[in-house]
Structure formats: structure tokens, C-alpha cells
Motif scaffolding. Structure first.
Motif, PDB file in Angstrom:
ATOM      1  N   GLY A   5      88.081 -50.952  -1.110  1.00 15.08           N
ATOM      2  CA  GLY A   5      87.234 -51.998  -0.579  1.00 15.08           C
ATOM      3  C   GLY A   5      87.948 -53.317  -0.425  1.00 15.08           C
ATOM      4  O   GLY A   5      89.146 -53.448  -0.714  1.00 15.08           O
ATOM      5  N   LEU A   6      87.191 -54.305   0.024  1.00 15.64           N
ATOM      6  CA  LEU A   6      87.699 -55.645   0.291  1.00 15.64           C
ATOM      7  C   LEU A   6      86.843 -56.661  -0.444  1.00 15.64           C
ATOM      8  O   LEU A   6      85.610 -56.615  -0.365  1.00 15.64           O
ATOM      9  CB  LEU A   6      87.635 -55.926   1.797  1.00 15.64           C
ATOM     10  CG  LEU A   6      87.999 -57.336   2.273  1.00 15.64           C
ATOM     11  CD1 LEU A   6      89.492 -57.601   2.095  1.00 15.64           C
ATOM     12  CD2 LEU A   6      87.606 -57.516   3.745  1.00 15.64           C
ATOM     13  N   ILE A   7      87.510 -57.592  -1.154  1.00 20.71           N
ATOM     14  CA  ILE A   7      86.786 -58.714  -1.738  1.00 20.71           C
ATOM     15  C   ILE A   7      87.176 -60.004  -1.011  1.00 20.71           C
ATOM     16  O   ILE A   7      88.313 -60.170  -0.574  1.00 20.71           O
ATOM     17  CB  ILE A   7      87.024 -58.871  -3.257  1.00 20.71           C
ATOM     18  CG1 ILE A   7      88.499 -59.184  -3.564  1.00 20.71           C
ATOM     19  CG2 ILE A   7      86.546 -57.652  -4.004  1.00 20.71           C
ATOM     20  CD1 ILE A   7      88.737 -59.634  -4.990  1.00 20.71           C
ATOM     21  N   GLY A   8      86.216 -60.909  -0.885  1.00 22.44           N
ATOM     22  CA  GLY A   8      86.426 -62.187  -0.226  1.00 22.44           C
ATOM     23  C   GLY A   8      85.082 -62.853  -0.025  1.00 22.44           C
ATOM     24  O   GLY A   8      84.047 -62.339  -0.448  1.00 22.44           O
ATOM     25  N   PHE A   9      85.108 -64.017   0.636  1.00 22.89           N
ATOM     26  CA  PHE A   9      83.842 -64.696   0.938  1.00 22.89           C
ATOM     27  C   PHE A   9      84.075 -65.733   2.022  1.00 22.89           C
ATOM     28  O   PHE A   9      84.929 -66.596   1.863  1.00 22.89           O
ATOM     29  CB  PHE A   9      83.278 -65.369  -0.314  1.00 22.89           C
ATOM     30  CG  PHE A   9      81.898 -65.927  -0.110  1.00 22.89           C
ATOM     31  CD1 PHE A   9      80.788 -65.116  -0.230  1.00 22.89           C
ATOM     32  CD2 PHE A   9      81.718 -67.266   0.229  1.00 22.89           C
ATOM     33  CE1 PHE A   9      79.509 -65.627  -0.036  1.00 22.89           C
ATOM     34  CE2 PHE A   9      80.456 -67.783   0.426  1.00 22.89           C
ATOM     35  CZ  PHE A   9      79.342 -66.965   0.301  1.00 22.89           C
ATOM     36  N   ASN A  59      91.559 -54.534  -1.335  1.00 20.71           N
ATOM     37  CA  ASN A  59      92.211 -55.595  -0.571  1.00 20.71           C
ATOM     38  C   ASN A  59      91.561 -56.917  -0.956  1.00 20.71           C
ATOM     39  O   ASN A  59      90.381 -56.970  -1.297  1.00 20.71           O
ATOM     40  CB  ASN A  59      92.043 -55.383   0.937  1.00 20.71           C
ATOM     41  CG  ASN A  59      92.886 -54.237   1.465  1.00 20.71           C
ATOM     42  OD1 ASN A  59      92.373 -53.308   2.080  1.00 20.71           O
ATOM     43  ND2 ASN A  59      94.183 -54.293   1.220  1.00 20.71           N
ATOM     44  N   VAL A  60      92.324 -57.984  -0.873  1.00 20.56           N
ATOM     45  CA  VAL A  60      91.836 -59.319  -1.219  1.00 20.56           C
ATOM     46  C   VAL A  60      92.055 -60.241  -0.024  1.00 20.56           C
ATOM     47  O   VAL A  60      93.151 -60.287   0.541  1.00 20.56           O
ATOM     48  CB  VAL A  60      92.580 -59.899  -2.443  1.00 20.56           C
ATOM     49  CG1 VAL A  60      91.985 -61.247  -2.846  1.00 20.56           C
ATOM     50  CG2 VAL A  60      92.534 -58.919  -3.606  1.00 20.56           C
ATOM     51  N   THR A  61      91.021 -60.966   0.363  1.00 17.40           N
ATOM     52  CA  THR A  61      91.164 -61.912   1.468  1.00 17.40           C
ATOM     53  C   THR A  61      90.686 -63.294   1.027  1.00 17.40           C
ATOM     54  O   THR A  61      90.329 -63.520  -0.138  1.00 17.40           O
ATOM     55  CB  THR A  61      90.434 -61.409   2.728  1.00 17.40           C
ATOM     56  OG1 THR A  61      90.791 -62.238   3.846  1.00 17.40           O
ATOM     57  CG2 THR A  61      88.922 -61.413   2.561  1.00 17.40           C
ATOM     58  N   ILE A  62      90.675 -64.220   1.981  1.00 21.17           N
ATOM     59  CA  ILE A  62      90.280 -65.611   1.738  1.00 21.17           C
ATOM     60  C   ILE A  62      88.892 -65.664   1.086  1.00 21.17           C
ATOM     61  O   ILE A  62      88.016 -64.913   1.496  1.00 21.17           O
ATOM     62  CB  ILE A  62      90.276 -66.379   3.080  1.00 21.17           C
ATOM     63  CG1 ILE A  62      91.713 -66.463   3.619  1.00 21.17           C
ATOM     64  CG2 ILE A  62      89.675 -67.751   2.952  1.00 21.17           C
ATOM     65  CD1 ILE A  62      91.806 -66.964   5.038  1.00 21.17           C
ATOM     66  N   ILE A  68      92.660 -64.579  -7.671  1.00 24.33           N
ATOM     67  CA  ILE A  68      92.516 -63.257  -8.285  1.00 24.33           C
ATOM     68  C   ILE A  68      93.576 -62.997  -9.355  1.00 24.33           C
ATOM     69  O   ILE A  68      93.374 -62.171 -10.260  1.00 24.33           O
ATOM     70  CB  ILE A  68      92.593 -62.144  -7.195  1.00 24.33           C
ATOM     71  CG1 ILE A  68      92.202 -60.765  -7.769  1.00 24.33           C
ATOM     72  CG2 ILE A  68      93.991 -62.060  -6.602  1.00 24.33           C
ATOM     73  CD1 ILE A  68      90.781 -60.651  -8.210  1.00 24.33           C
ATOM     74  N   ILE A  69      94.674 -63.719  -9.316  1.00 18.47           N
ATOM     75  CA  ILE A  69      95.834 -63.395 -10.156  1.00 18.47           C
ATOM     76  C   ILE A  69      95.508 -63.349 -11.656  1.00 18.47           C
ATOM     77  O   ILE A  69      95.930 -62.406 -12.346  1.00 18.47           O
ATOM     78  CB  ILE A  69      97.007 -64.360  -9.852  1.00 18.47           C
ATOM     79  CG1 ILE A  69      97.534 -64.067  -8.440  1.00 18.47           C
ATOM     80  CG2 ILE A  69      98.124 -64.221 -10.884  1.00 18.47           C
ATOM     81  CD1 ILE A  69      98.608 -65.024  -7.948  1.00 18.47           C
ATOM     82  N   PRO A  70      94.754 -64.304 -12.213  1.00 24.10           N
ATOM     83  CA  PRO A  70      94.465 -64.229 -13.663  1.00 24.10           C
ATOM     84  C   PRO A  70      93.682 -62.991 -14.088  1.00 24.10           C
ATOM     85  O   PRO A  70      93.670 -62.648 -15.279  1.00 24.10           O
ATOM     86  CB  PRO A  70      93.641 -65.503 -13.926  1.00 24.10           C
ATOM     87  CG  PRO A  70      93.992 -66.432 -12.815  1.00 24.10           C
ATOM     88  CD  PRO A  70      94.215 -65.548 -11.629  1.00 24.10           C
ATOM     89  N   GLY A  83     103.164 -65.646  -5.005  1.00 22.81           N
ATOM     90  CA  GLY A  83     102.044 -66.323  -5.652  1.00 22.81           C
ATOM     91  C   GLY A  83     100.720 -66.080  -4.955  1.00 22.81           C
ATOM     92  O   GLY A  83      99.779 -66.852  -5.107  1.00 22.81           O
ATOM     93  N   ALA A  84     100.647 -65.013  -4.171  1.00 22.03           N
ATOM     94  CA  ALA A  84      99.404 -64.649  -3.479  1.00 22.03           C
ATOM     95  C   ALA A  84      99.314 -63.128  -3.425  1.00 22.03           C
ATOM     96  O   ALA A  84     100.308 -62.449  -3.184  1.00 22.03           O
ATOM     97  CB  ALA A  84      99.370 -65.246  -2.077  1.00 22.03           C
ATOM     98  N   ILE A  85      98.113 -62.619  -3.639  1.00 24.34           N
ATOM     99  CA  ILE A  85      97.880 -61.169  -3.735  1.00 24.34           C
ATOM    100  C   ILE A  85      96.870 -60.745  -2.682  1.00 24.34           C
ATOM    101  O   ILE A  85      95.839 -61.395  -2.502  1.00 24.34           O
ATOM    102  CB  ILE A  85      97.306 -60.813  -5.135  1.00 24.34           C
ATOM    103  CG1 ILE A  85      98.285 -61.217  -6.238  1.00 24.34           C
ATOM    104  CG2 ILE A  85      96.942 -59.322  -5.223  1.00 24.34           C
ATOM    105  CD1 ILE A  85      99.624 -60.562  -6.167  1.00 24.34           C
TER     106      ILE A  85
END
Length: 244
Positions: A5-9, A59-62, A68-70, A83-85
Motif C-alpha cells: 500500500g501507499l501512505i501519504g496525505f 510506499n511513502v509519499t508526500i 516516517i524515518i523515526p 534522508g528520505a524514504i
């Protein structure tokens, strides 16, 4: 059933869901599905993970590529440097972060721009997407300058992009959201009249297919390319990561 899936908002327009759903259908993959997980707050992420035991990759988007890193247990080396995932792999109960934007952009750029030892690029923007782009340029040995409205040390502002400066940088990459649907009439404020057939303009934006940035470059006879191929390539890299 394996779930991805994809997370974002917000997630009103998702390339990823359409792409993977069609990929599963066309490849005869019947034990996988791809869902959208719209999170208004990144702190909702742990609850999402607990509530979806079938998840194998995300997947990770804007706006969460950095936030998300922590929440992750481990970062792949290049992703940590960027520094971006944008890809998370579920492995042995742990969450590992990757950046497939970097690989997707690099492959797409090689299909577009004739790289040589003298290659120089301007990178418009300094956000998470710019970090993936500059990592790819470093890997390919392409010298670059970043451009920002509020430049840091060793960066340029848009007022410094004189015709003489633009002549020194044949490759210009837009990593800003300017020109993205629905604000299609916006474009980075560079001197398009100073461009020529020797310039190559790459826009990470893919909707619309021809942004104002690309239209103005095309009018100056520059070579142009949008971000669609990069999206496809980074999606395939994500799929390889999840299945490696």
C-alpha cells in the motif's frame, strides 16, 4: 494474501495503486493487493501496521518521506544518506526503509541525457525529491548547483540564474511541485528565453504530462522529459525490494 500500500496525505490521485493493480492483473498475480492508506498524521502509522497483519511492503509519499524515518528499525545505506524514504520493506518483524526514487530517477535520466565528464546540472528545489536527485547526480558524476528561493551556502537563488549562468548548465531538473495539477499555470521562475536546443529540461512532475516548465523549454527548442518514466522505474525497484 499479501498486502501492499501507499501512505501519504492527501491521496486523491494515486499512480501507485493504479500501477500495481494493473501489474498484478496483467502478470496473473492473484495473491497480492495494493491499498491506499491516507494518514492525516504520521503518528497514526503504528496503528495502521498493527491493524494490517498481511502488509508486506509500503510506499511513502508526500508529506511523510522524512517524517516516517523515526518509525523504522533500519535504513538502507543510500536511503540514510538521502534522508528520505519512499519504500518500506517488512522483514522478520522489522521495518527497513529504502529510496527507490533515487534509482528510478537515475535510470530515467540515463535514458534521456547524454552524460559526459563535463556535464553540469541545475537542481530547482531543495526538498526530499531534490535529495534523491542529487544522490543520483553524485553517483553519475554530474556536477550540480541547487537553486532555492532561500538558498543555503553553495546554493543559488533564482535571481542569480542569468543567461550566462544558464549557458553553463545544459541540464535543468525541476524537483519543486510548481506546475502540478491543479495549479498547472505555475512554473519555476527562470529565464526561459535564455534556453536553447543545447538544454535538457527534466521535470519530476508527471501530471500534467507537459508542465508549464516543459512547455516553455520546448518553445526554446530544449529537449524535455516529465517524471512518468521515473515513477514506473521506481515502482519496479520497489517491487524488487519487496521480493528480494
Amino acid at each position: 494474501m499479501k498486502e501492499y500500500g501507499l501512505i501519504g496525505f492527501p491521496l486523491s490521485h494515486s499512480f501507485s495503486q493504479k500501477y500495481f493493480t494493473e501489474k498484478f492483473k496483467n502478470s496473473g498475480i492473484t495473491d497480492c493487493r495494493y491499498e491506499l492508506f491516507e494518514l492525516s498524521d504520521i503518528n497514526q502509522f503504528p496503528n495502521l501496521i498493527q491493524s494490517r497483519p498481511l502488509l508486506r511492503g509500503i510506499n511513502v509519499t508526500i508529506p511523510y518521506k522524512q517524517a516516517i524515518i523515526p518509525f523504522l528499525d533500519e535504513l538502507e545505506t543510500v536511503a540514510a544518506g538521502i534522508g528520505a524514504i519512499n519504500v518500506i520493506k517488512f522483514e522478520n518483524g522489522k521495518l527497513k526503509g529504502y529510496n527507490s526514487d533515487y534509482q528510478g530517477f537515475m535510470q530515467s535520466l540515463q535514458n534521456f541525457y547524454p552524460i559526459n565528464a563535463q556535464s553540469q546540472a541545475l537542481v530547482l528545489g531543495t526538498g526530499g525529491a531534490a535529495k534523491a536527485v542529487t544522490a543520483a547526480l553524485d553517483h553519475l558524476g554530474i556536477a550540480y548547483k541547487q537553486v532555492s528561493r532561500n538558498p543555503a551556502i553553495n546554493q543559488l537563488n533564482y535571481e542569480q540564474l542569468t543567461p550566462e549562468v544558464l549557458q553553463q548548465y545544459p541540464l535543468i531538473i525541476n524537483t519543486t511541485p510548481l506546475g502540478t495539477y491543479p495549479r498547472v499555470d505555475t512554473a519555476p521562475p527562470i529565464r526561459y528565453e535564455a534556453l536553447s536546443a543545447q538544454h535538457y529540461l527534466y521535470d519530476l512532475v508527471y501530471n500534467p504530462a507537459e508542465t508549464e516548465f516543459l512547455k516553455r523549454g520546448k518553445a526554446a527548442e530544449a529537449q524535455i522529459k516529465n517524471g512518468y518514466e521515473m515513477l514506473v522505474l521506481q515502482a519496479e525497484v520497489a517491487w524488487q525490494i519487496w521480493n528480494s
